[in-house]
Design a protein around this motif. Sequence first.
Motif, PDB file in Angstrom:
ATOM      1  N   ALA A  74      18.515  27.425 -77.766  1.00 48.01           N
ATOM      2  CA  ALA A  74      17.939  26.087 -77.604  1.00 48.01           C
ATOM      3  C   ALA A  74      19.036  25.029 -77.738  1.00 48.01           C
ATOM      4  CB  ALA A  74      16.845  25.866 -78.645  1.00 48.01           C
ATOM      5  N   VAL A  75      19.908  25.230 -78.710  1.00 42.32           N
ATOM      6  CA  VAL A  75      21.004  24.278 -78.935  1.00 42.32           C
ATOM      7  C   VAL A  75      21.935  24.267 -77.725  1.00 42.32           C
ATOM      8  CG1 VAL A  75      23.052  23.828 -80.339  1.00 42.32           C
ATOM      9  CG2 VAL A  75      20.901  24.485 -81.440  1.00 42.32           C
ATOM     10  N   ARG A  76      22.253  25.481 -77.229  1.00 42.05           N
ATOM     11  CA  ARG A  76      23.145  25.591 -76.077  1.00 42.05           C
ATOM     12  C   ARG A  76      22.563  24.878 -74.861  1.00 42.05           C
ATOM     13  NH1 ARG A  76      25.389  31.023 -76.735  1.00 42.05           N
ATOM     14  NH2 ARG A  76      27.529  30.623 -77.368  1.00 42.05           N
TER      15      ARG A  76
ATOM     16  N   VAL B  99      23.427  17.881 -71.410  1.00 42.85           N
ATOM     17  CA  VAL B  99      24.244  16.678 -71.570  1.00 42.85           C
ATOM     18  C   VAL B  99      25.507  16.796 -70.723  1.00 42.85           C
ATOM     19  CG1 VAL B  99      25.497  15.227 -73.211  1.00 42.85           C
ATOM     20  CG2 VAL B  99      23.367  16.333 -73.896  1.00 42.85           C
ATOM     21  N   ASP B 100      26.146  17.943 -70.814  1.00 44.87           N
ATOM     22  CA  ASP B 100      27.385  18.129 -70.064  1.00 44.87           C
ATOM     23  C   ASP B 100      27.609  19.622 -69.847  1.00 44.87           C
ATOM     24  OD1 ASP B 100      29.964  18.494 -69.189  1.00 44.87           O
ATOM     25  OD2 ASP B 100      30.730  16.784 -70.330  1.00 44.87           O
ATOM     26  N   PRO B 101      27.584  20.076 -68.585  1.00 44.10           N
ATOM     27  CA  PRO B 101      27.727  21.510 -68.331  1.00 44.10           C
ATOM     28  C   PRO B 101      29.084  22.058 -68.759  1.00 44.10           C
ATOM     29  CG  PRO B 101      27.278  20.280 -66.299  1.00 44.10           C
ATOM     30  CD  PRO B 101      27.409  19.282 -67.385  1.00 44.10           C
ATOM     31  N   MET B 102      30.038  21.205 -68.982  1.00 43.77           N
ATOM     32  CA  MET B 102      31.342  21.693 -69.395  1.00 43.77           C
ATOM     33  C   MET B 102      31.535  21.642 -70.907  1.00 43.77           C
ATOM     34  SD  MET B 102      32.666  22.958 -66.871  1.00 43.77           S
ATOM     35  CE  MET B 102      34.417  23.173 -67.138  1.00 43.77           C
ATOM     36  N   ALA B 103      30.426  21.465 -71.621  1.00 47.58           N
ATOM     37  CA  ALA B 103      30.544  21.438 -73.079  1.00 47.58           C
ATOM     38  C   ALA B 103      30.424  22.857 -73.612  1.00 47.58           C
ATOM     39  CB  ALA B 103      29.445  20.581 -73.671  1.00 47.58           C
ATOM     40  N   LEU B 104      31.396  23.224 -74.412  1.00 45.21           N
ATOM     41  CA  LEU B 104      31.378  24.563 -74.992  1.00 45.21           C
ATOM     42  C   LEU B 104      30.914  24.445 -76.442  1.00 45.21           C
ATOM     43  CD1 LEU B 104      32.107  27.564 -74.965  1.00 45.21           C
ATOM     44  CD2 LEU B 104      34.438  26.916 -75.543  1.00 45.21           C
ATOM     45  N   ILE B 105      29.756  25.027 -76.713  1.00 41.05           N
ATOM     46  CA  ILE B 105      29.273  25.053 -78.097  1.00 41.05           C
ATOM     47  C   ILE B 105      29.513  26.471 -78.568  1.00 41.05           C
ATOM     48  CG2 ILE B 105      27.319  24.587 -79.613  1.00 41.05           C
ATOM     49  CD1 ILE B 105      27.614  22.210 -78.020  1.00 41.05           C
ATOM     50  N   TYR B 106      30.323  26.660 -79.552  1.00 43.41           N
ATOM     51  CA  TYR B 106      30.693  28.025 -79.913  1.00 43.41           C
ATOM     52  C   TYR B 106      30.870  28.164 -81.414  1.00 43.41           C
ATOM     53  CZ  TYR B 106      35.428  26.223 -80.528  1.00 43.41           C
ATOM     54  OH  TYR B 106      36.505  25.539 -80.956  1.00 43.41           O
ATOM     55  N   GLY B 107      31.096  29.389 -81.811  1.00 39.35           N
ATOM     56  CA  GLY B 107      31.341  29.668 -83.219  1.00 39.35           C
ATOM     57  C   GLY B 107      30.131  29.354 -84.077  1.00 39.35           C
ATOM     58  N   PHE B 108      28.953  29.805 -83.633  1.00 35.13           N
ATOM     59  CA  PHE B 108      27.749  29.544 -84.423  1.00 35.13           C
ATOM     60  C   PHE B 108      27.789  30.311 -85.733  1.00 35.13           C
ATOM     61  CE2 PHE B 108      26.253  28.208 -80.301  1.00 35.13           C
ATOM     62  CZ  PHE B 108      25.446  27.128 -80.615  1.00 35.13           C
ATOM     63  N   LEU B 109      27.437  29.653 -86.805  1.00 38.48           N
ATOM     64  CA  LEU B 109      27.424  30.299 -88.115  1.00 38.48           C
ATOM     65  C   LEU B 109      26.093  30.042 -88.793  1.00 38.48           C
ATOM     66  CD1 LEU B 109      30.908  29.106 -89.372  1.00 38.48           C
ATOM     67  CD2 LEU B 109      30.322  31.399 -88.593  1.00 38.48           C
ATOM     68  N   ASP B 110      25.548  31.096 -89.351  1.00 40.66           N
ATOM     69  CA  ASP B 110      24.368  30.943 -90.193  1.00 40.66           C
ATOM     70  C   ASP B 110      24.900  30.585 -91.574  1.00 40.66           C
ATOM     71  OD1 ASP B 110      22.361  31.331 -92.002  1.00 40.66           O
ATOM     72  OD2 ASP B 110      21.617  33.184 -91.091  1.00 40.66           O
ATOM     73  N   MET B 111      24.733  29.325 -91.947  1.00 39.82           N
ATOM     74  CA  MET B 111      25.352  28.866 -93.189  1.00 39.82           C
ATOM     75  C   MET B 111      24.859  29.641 -94.401  1.00 39.82           C
ATOM     76  SD  MET B 111      27.587  26.909 -92.490  1.00 39.82           S
ATOM     77  CE  MET B 111      28.107  25.838 -93.797  1.00 39.82           C
ATOM     78  N   GLY B 112      23.566  29.939 -94.390  1.00 44.26           N
ATOM     79  CA  GLY B 112      23.010  30.669 -95.534  1.00 44.26           C
ATOM     80  C   GLY B 112      23.756  31.967 -95.752  1.00 44.26           C
TER      81      GLY B 112
ATOM     82  N   ALA C  43      15.985  16.921 -80.435  1.00 42.21           N
ATOM     83  CA  ALA C  43      14.713  16.903 -79.707  1.00 42.21           C
ATOM     84  C   ALA C  43      14.301  18.289 -79.244  1.00 42.21           C
ATOM     85  CB  ALA C  43      14.841  15.964 -78.510  1.00 42.21           C
ATOM     86  N   ALA C  44      15.211  19.262 -79.345  1.00 43.43           N
ATOM     87  CA  ALA C  44      14.912  20.607 -78.854  1.00 43.43           C
ATOM     88  C   ALA C  44      13.864  21.282 -79.742  1.00 43.43           C
ATOM     89  CB  ALA C  44      16.199  21.433 -78.833  1.00 43.43           C
ATOM     90  N   PRO C  45      13.115  22.242 -79.194  1.00 41.97           N
ATOM     91  CA  PRO C  45      12.074  22.907 -79.991  1.00 41.97           C
ATOM     92  C   PRO C  45      12.685  23.707 -81.146  1.00 41.97           C
ATOM     93  CG  PRO C  45      12.363  23.989 -77.852  1.00 41.97           C
ATOM     94  CD  PRO C  45      13.142  22.712 -77.802  1.00 41.97           C
ATOM     95  N   GLY C  46      11.979  23.700 -82.254  1.00 45.46           N
ATOM     96  CA  GLY C  46      12.424  24.497 -83.402  1.00 45.46           C
ATOM     97  C   GLY C  46      13.512  23.845 -84.219  1.00 45.46           C
ATOM     98  N   ILE C  47      13.863  22.599 -83.875  1.00 48.77           N
ATOM     99  CA  ILE C  47      14.946  21.931 -84.603  1.00 48.77           C
ATOM    100  C   ILE C  47      14.372  20.790 -85.423  1.00 48.77           C
ATOM    101  CG2 ILE C  47      17.170  20.739 -84.387  1.00 48.77           C
ATOM    102  CD1 ILE C  47      17.213  23.568 -83.275  1.00 48.77           C
ATOM    103  N   GLU C  48      14.778  20.728 -86.690  1.00 50.35           N
ATOM    104  CA  GLU C  48      14.275  19.680 -87.565  1.00 50.35           C
ATOM    105  C   GLU C  48      15.191  18.458 -87.506  1.00 50.35           C
ATOM    106  OE1 GLU C  48      12.490  21.544 -91.112  1.00 50.35           O
ATOM    107  OE2 GLU C  48      13.614  19.968 -92.151  1.00 50.35           O
ATOM    108  N   ALA C  49      16.472  18.703 -87.611  1.00 53.60           N
ATOM    109  CA  ALA C  49      17.428  17.598 -87.568  1.00 53.60           C
ATOM    110  C   ALA C  49      18.766  18.138 -87.094  1.00 53.60           C
ATOM    111  CB  ALA C  49      17.584  16.970 -88.951  1.00 53.60           C
ATOM    112  N   ALA C  50      19.551  17.258 -86.455  1.00 56.50           N
ATOM    113  CA  ALA C  50      20.870  17.684 -86.000  1.00 56.50           C
ATOM    114  C   ALA C  50      21.814  16.508 -86.095  1.00 56.50           C
ATOM    115  CB  ALA C  50      20.812  18.199 -84.565  1.00 56.50           C
TER     116      ALA C  50
END
Lengths: 923, 114
Positions: A763-765, A771-784, A597-604
């Motif tokens: 935006a993803v972060r 959802v949960d302030p203790m959620a760590l989203i890390y290791g972002f990779l540009d797949m391309g 639902a975040a801006p700039g996101i097509e699907a997740a």
Amino acid sequence: MNWIAEVRAEFDRLGKPADEDVIEELAQHAAAAWQTALADGEPSEVAARRIRALVGAWCASTTGRRTTGGEAVRTTPGGVVPTRRGGLAWLGDIVDDLRCAVRQLCREPSFSLTAVLPLAAGIAASTALFSVTYGAWFNVYPYDRVDEIRSPRAVNPNDSSAHISADGRYGSREFMEIARLPAVEEVFGYAPRHNTPLTGDHPPESVGVLRVSTNTFLALGVPALLGRTILPSDLNQGGEAAPVAVLSFKLWNRLFGGRRDIAGRWITVDGRPHLVVGVMPQRFGWGSDRLPTNDGIYLPLSTSTRFGDIQTWVRLRPGVSEQVAAEQFHALFLRLSKDAGVRWAFPSGEFRTEFVQFVDGTGTYASRVRQMRASLTTLLSAVALLFLVACVSTTSLQLTRASARTRDMAVRLALGASPLRIARQVTIESVCLAVVSGAIGVVNAGVLVRAVVAMIPTGFIPVESAINLNMTVLLFAVATSILSGLMVSVVPAVQGSRSSVIAALKDRGQGSGMHARRTRRVLTSMEIALAVVLVMAANLAALAYVRLQAVDVGFNPDRMLESKIRFLREESSEELMLSGASHEHRFVASVAERVEAAPGIEAAAVRMRYFTSRGYDIRGGNGHQSGILEVTVTTPNYFKAMEIALKEGRHVTADEAAIGEPVAVINEAAARLWPAGQRPVGGHISLYVGGSTSPPVDVAIVGVVANSLDRVAPGAAFRRVSRAQPAVFVPLATTIRAKVPGPVAPELVVRTRHENPLASVSAVRAAAFDVDPMALIYGFLDMGDLLAGGRPQSRFNAWLFGALAGVALLLAAAGIYAVLSYQVSRQAREIGVRMALGADRARVRRMVVGDAARLVASGLATGIAITVLVRHYVTAGIFGIPELDPLALCATVVVLGATAAVASYVPARRATKVDPLIALRSE
Amino acid sequence: MAIVPVSKELRKGSADVMILALVEDRPRHGYEIGQLIVERSRGALSYHVASLYPTLYRLEDQGLVEGRWVEKPGQRRRRYYRITTAGRKRLASERSVWQSFFLALDRVAGLRPS
């Protein structure tokens, strides 16, 4: 006055034998001078004294002999000298030559410009690439005595199992023992870098942490940018490290906005508070051999805690040879390898002890350093080639100018100028030209360097490299300019000093004869040959790039972001394994929804992967199979986010996914597990996952999707999608309902709308933080970017080689054009005669074009021959391509042919426009 | 007037042509030749006695000029130089070379005041 007596006496005094004729004639001269002086009213005493002095000078500087030897005559200076001409005449001559050269350059600005531009391009390119090489290879590290930093290794080439000592890594105990060796001046090291959460009043971050021995910063001699570095005093008596942290420049900027008051603040690293004591400067990346980034935190390494894996560096005591040191290390290692406690760290059997230089890198970093050096060597060779092309091009133009001046040269030679003197003038002119080119080149090199640096892929060069135009680079540019001037002058100088006055005057001002023309054709053909080599390299680089782009991974890697999710709650993954559906499961599903639902996101979507531990059973198949199947647990929009194609059947519907219907989708590789003749869609499969007591998960297959390489590592592009493993995709809710133990390591896949998917990171972060302030989203990779692994590298190669080849082609085209138009102007009469005799325009055009074709053919043949000879060097720095590729070869021939066609069009047209009447009349 | 620096080899070649030209219409002695060079060049050129005579001797050896001692009443004996046929030929060829040189120089460098 008896001048005869005076002169004779003077010769006698000098002890020179003199002929009577000479004596009498000099006396006559003196008498005439005396008479004139008297007539002018000069007092006779004064005049006599003056002329006597003159006689003395004459007698001293002339030979008294009437018949002079041939040699003597020739070396006698001319009878006439310009007045007011002092000593150091040769210097004056050079100044004259310089002035003359500058005038020559200014007189024909358009010609000078065409001669200057190729050289300027060549010098700019070589200077720019030299500065990259210098910054990334020769003068990379800001560390003290960096050449003396070594890593001791114990290697047994026959023992294939990896021992950490082969990479220069040792446990705490060996580290201490090494420090006690007499050969060692100092030893410093770091424990393996690891990623740790950095928490606080912001979304959690995963940061790289490197624990360094407390003497490291002193040994490296790099002061902190802000505050202080880690010091030996950060260890207490018991060897326990104080909770202090030093930030890297990049991390300081990224997470703390470069705030200058950061020193003295507390941050939470891995759940424990640490005091920030300092920030390192930008050019500091110690430990980046473990990860190509200088983005992290340095903490002190305790000596009270045992570490099993410390990357160890030493400096030997002054005067201790590497051999002596190696013997001491070897004795120590032999002793340690017999110790049961640390035996595992050393190779079994016979091993040898050696040192690796820090600058050459260790482990995988060493291979990266080698790759970079190979790449730079290839690029440097390419630039050297371009430089040669530029020199040849300018030589050819200089030759044109020289041939227009043949008469001038010939006349000067006839008047007694030495061939060396003519050669010197030509050389000075060329060097002048080259210096102007050098100045233009250096200015452009600055721009080029910035462009190249912007293109350099991450990790291609060490993070410490500082690439700029420094003094060394400028010196290089000056040396290159002068060298090019000398190279450019050789042929014209030789030709100029050989001109014959008769031939030149006979030529009636039309310029040089056959010889110069042949030389120019040879030069142009050389130019084409060198351009061929460069075009071939560029084609190969482009081909490598295109092939990487065209790799099919089964999903669309563009605009795709992948990251890992981790919980910082106490609820551990072990607990999760037991409880099945837990907070993490629920959280994971809502993260996917919220991110979508975040801006700039097509699907997740979120995926979690595990494998069948006890095989699988296809209903109606060959019974229970013990093979391993990949089971991917997904949230609903997984295939939409990945853009994996549906081959058969349908996807799992939103309703099915929501209530956890026992349905699944398989990939084509899994579909092949079904017995021949049976369609998997509509069939059932039992997946035995979890412990031996867990019941199998029975799912109905509703669809088949394309194979995909969804677990991607750098360089994976070379793997074939056809070799994908069989996989079953099960909705998350289904596994929760079946009470399957939860898989660990959830991964988030996001399809963004941005060209640069990393722009969506915040935006993803933010969505996950909601959802949960203790959620760590890390290791972002540009797949391309990641997917191709070498793609940024190959893009860099393709761009650079393409640019070099483009310039070389332009120069070659200019060369072909110049030779042909010169030829056409020389052949105007011949063409006129032919046309008067009835040759039509097409025939004339064919003549010129045929001429061009011969020129290009010879260049092309030579160029291809050279390419075949040097193919190893061409491809050493371009990865993932064959040495010779028929496609690249054809492309080269086509490109050269097209260039030649364009270059010969204008001269050919001009040839057909020759008016026979005018051409003949002008004779 | 400005002093024009002339390069060495030009000077070397020019000495021959100047001497030949000065003795073309009538025989002259060395002192006269030297004075004429200074006068006609309006002081732009001077000469070394020490090399004027060797040049004359060389021209004589090459058969381009001929030197003769001449005695006139009331005057000291003087050596006069006159041009030979070979000298005239050489002078003509040198003149054409120099002319084409200056013409070329003029075309290229625009020497003549417009």
